[in-house]
Design an enzyme around this catalytic site. Sequence first.
Site, short mmCIF file in Angstrom:
data_model
loop_
_atom_site.label_atom_id
_atom_site.label_comp_id
_atom_site.label_asym_id
_atom_site.label_seq_id
_atom_site.Cartn_x
_atom_site.Cartn_y
_atom_site.Cartn_z
N GLU A 100 72.90 147.99 20.81
CA GLU A 100 73.60 149.12 20.71
C GLU A 100 73.69 149.86 19.59
O GLU A 100 73.52 151.00 19.21
CB GLU A 100 74.61 149.27 21.46
CG GLU A 100 74.75 148.69 23.05
CD GLU A 100 74.78 147.18 23.21
OE1 GLU A 100 74.19 146.42 22.54
OE2 GLU A 100 75.33 146.71 24.03
N CYS A 103 73.85 144.06 17.25
CA CYS A 103 73.42 144.22 18.67
C CYS A 103 72.58 145.32 18.96
O CYS A 103 72.63 146.11 17.92
CB CYS A 103 75.06 144.71 19.30
SG CYS A 103 76.10 143.36 19.47
N1 THU Z 1 74.35 141.28 22.08
C1 THU Z 1 73.64 142.67 22.29
O1 THU Z 1 72.89 143.16 21.36
N2 THU Z 1 74.56 143.64 22.89
C2 THU Z 1 75.50 143.35 23.61
O2 THU Z 1 76.03 144.45 24.20
C3 THU Z 1 75.93 142.00 23.73
C4 THU Z 1 75.37 141.06 22.91
C5 THU Z 1 73.41 140.66 21.35
C6 THU Z 1 74.23 140.00 20.18
C7 THU Z 1 73.35 138.44 20.23
O3 THU Z 1 72.24 138.92 19.35
C8 THU Z 1 73.17 138.10 21.64
O4 THU Z 1 73.02 139.30 22.28
C9 THU Z 1 73.91 137.05 22.16
O5 THU Z 1 75.36 137.67 22.02
#
Ligand code: THU
Length: 157
Positions: free
Chosen positions: A75, A73
């Site tokens: 973050e 993700c």
């Molecule tokens: N994702 C994030 O980068 N941060 C979040 O807070 C929630 C989800 C990403 C993970 C994945 O690459 C995409 O969003 C869909 O879930």
Amino acid sequence: MTEKTLTINYKEYATIDALSDADKELMHRAISAADGAYAPYSRFHVGAALRLADGSVVTGNNQENAAFPSGLCAERTAIFAASAQRPDMRDYTALAIVGRNAAGELCEASPCGACRQVLLEYERLQGHPLRVLCLLQEGRVRETGSVADLMPFSFSL
Ligand code: THU
């Protein structure tokens, strides 16, 4: 048995422009960061911008992989990059997070449980709150005063 209630306080801003200048800049850094996401599978781009105590900013975005669990993700990409590049400055004041959907529209993004756990550890390490700014629908912004507010009854060693 005792029944107990947990309450969290948070702020909501009608627009990004209603934020302080520093937080506004941080949101815009997160928006730019979302453009660099590698998300060919979900097509959901997330940008994160982390303000360090010296005022500098480290950004991150989601990085996906064909072996799905191997991606990360936005973050965690941001805070791991900050911790790796500036081990002398593991002191964070604010984190801005935005989403961009497959249609290219900015949208809501809120940190997943795994990211909350990771963010919380750095918050505990620094000993003071890390504010979290999330873009919501219609361009609103939610500000929580700490990661702990987002993660009650969390795990720690
Ligand atoms: N994702 C994030 O980068 N941060 C979040 O807070 C929630 C989800 C990403 C993970 C994945 O690459 C995409 O969003 C869909 O879930």
